[in-house]
Design a protein around this motif. Sequence first.
Motif, PDB file in Angstrom:
ATOM      1  N   LEU A 175       6.668  -9.537  -2.023  1.00 15.96           N
ATOM      2  CA  LEU A 175       6.533 -10.982  -1.819  1.00 15.96           C
ATOM      3  C   LEU A 175       7.894 -11.668  -1.905  1.00 15.96           C
ATOM      4  O   LEU A 175       8.193 -12.585  -1.132  1.00 15.96           O
ATOM      5  N   LYS A 176       8.718 -11.231  -2.829  1.00 15.65           N
ATOM      6  CA  LYS A 176      10.055 -11.807  -2.981  1.00 15.65           C
ATOM      7  C   LYS A 176      10.884 -11.603  -1.712  1.00 15.65           C
ATOM      8  O   LYS A 176      11.619 -12.496  -1.283  1.00 15.65           O
ATOM      9  N   TYR A 197       0.650  -2.200  -9.481  1.00 14.08           N
ATOM     10  CA  TYR A 197       0.286  -3.112  -8.392  1.00 14.08           C
ATOM     11  C   TYR A 197       1.107  -4.392  -8.419  1.00 14.08           C
ATOM     12  O   TYR A 197       1.663  -4.810  -7.394  1.00 14.08           O
ATOM     13  N   ASN A 198       1.181  -5.028  -9.561  1.00 15.15           N
ATOM     14  CA  ASN A 198       1.882  -6.306  -9.644  1.00 15.15           C
ATOM     15  C   ASN A 198       3.360  -6.160  -9.317  1.00 15.15           C
ATOM     16  O   ASN A 198       3.954  -7.010  -8.649  1.00 15.15           O
ATOM     17  N   VAL A 232       0.833  -1.208   0.000  1.00 16.13           N
ATOM     18  CA  VAL A 232       0.000   0.000   0.000  1.00 16.13           C
ATOM     19  C   VAL A 232       0.867   1.258   0.000  1.00 16.13           C
ATOM     20  O   VAL A 232       0.596   2.214  -0.742  1.00 16.13           O
ATOM     21  N   GLN A 233       1.905   1.252   0.802  1.00 11.87           N
ATOM     22  CA  GLN A 233       2.800   2.414   0.833  1.00 11.87           C
ATOM     23  C   GLN A 233       3.439   2.657  -0.528  1.00 11.87           C
ATOM     24  O   GLN A 233       3.532   3.801  -0.989  1.00 11.87           O
ATOM     25  N   ARG A 234       3.862   1.600  -1.184  1.00 12.21           N
ATOM     26  CA  ARG A 234       4.457   1.746  -2.520  1.00 12.21           C
ATOM     27  C   ARG A 234       3.464   2.351  -3.515  1.00 12.21           C
ATOM     28  O   ARG A 234       3.843   3.091  -4.417  1.00 12.21           O
ATOM     29  N   LYS A 239       5.833   5.289 -12.971  1.00 16.37           N
ATOM     30  CA  LYS A 239       4.610   4.562 -13.260  1.00 16.37           C
ATOM     31  C   LYS A 239       4.775   3.094 -12.899  1.00 16.37           C
ATOM     32  O   LYS A 239       3.846   2.447 -12.393  1.00 16.37           O
ATOM     33  N   GLU A 240       5.974   2.560 -13.126  1.00 17.56           N
ATOM     34  CA  GLU A 240       6.255   1.167 -12.791  1.00 17.56           C
ATOM     35  C   GLU A 240       6.246   0.963 -11.278  1.00 17.56           C
ATOM     36  O   GLU A 240       5.787  -0.075 -10.781  1.00 17.56           O
ATOM     37  N   ASP A 241       6.765   1.973 -10.530  1.00 20.83           N
ATOM     38  CA  ASP A 241       6.727   1.899  -9.065  1.00 20.83           C
ATOM     39  C   ASP A 241       5.298   1.751  -8.561  1.00 20.83           C
ATOM     40  O   ASP A 241       5.034   1.070  -7.572  1.00 20.83           O
TER      41      ASP A 241
END
Length: 310
Positions: free
Chosen positions: A101-102, A93-94, A67-69, A88-90
């Motif tokens: 997750l990593k 969502y994915n 959420v912070q990201r 935009k990439e930051d």
Amino acid sequence: MNKTQEQLQDEAFSIYNGGEGLKHWSYSSTSSPFAKNIINYSFSQEVRRTFPFRHAAQFGNLVNNVVQRLIADVIYTTKTIKKTKFTKEDRNYNTAYQTELKLLDEKKPVDKKDEFARKEMLEYVHDAISETKKVVQEIMGKDKMVCERFVEQKEMTMIKPIIGRIDYENKNKFIELKTKPPRVYKVKGKEEWTMRTQDLPSEPLLTNITQTSFYYMATKKIPYLVYVNDKGSKVFDSSHELLKPDHLEHLYFKMVEKILLWEKMIMFCEGNIEKLALMCEPPDMEHFFYYKDLTKDQEKLITKLWGIKI
């Protein structure tokens, strides 16, 4: 040659962090019994990072960090370093989800039950992220939002300050976020488990209010204590009797009083951890949470300090 007060303090606090000493207190380090504090924080930070953590902590980190990201204007990575520009990439969502997750996958499951929980919780986490994003944006509005800012307080004769990091804040408000991860239940008569959503509390929990009190005293901003699961959220603010300024101040100074007592005990023992252990109540090994999933080194320390064989 007489030692300076600073030298005496360094010697007394050398029981912490593998001999390097204690730099600061935090709510998490002072919210448990003193014995638990010694059992955890006498080890170096490198060793503490190897301590096992079950799915509940992993779930909370995954939800909050994603959420912070996605929505923060500023994210502090250290006390002085912050990220203020997001591509935009930051904000994808994915990308945010897979990155976090990593990081979590680097930590191995504690046992078969935890292995099950870590996989199964991913069926709940996306809805929890969505709920968290929604409630945070509703509270924070369109004002500039800062995450993970370090705050520090030191009261009266305290030797070490208290520090903490604020989940979300703007110029007038802050949020202390508490995720309620799904719970794991054993299937009767089988070596299997199942998972169900954990209910949100009907009233704010005292431990969470105490943590919120520190951030309130450090910022004097309007406090919001927010609970989230995969089905919704529960928000408590200063309209609640337990989150009014006078009660938050009361809880904060109760925490300060505990720290002052601990520091007196530490100074009295002059760096002798065995002597210090005798001054606090032995660990209750039957406690449902504090002394579960101990490492072998922690078990050896408990036996050494209190004679409890594990």
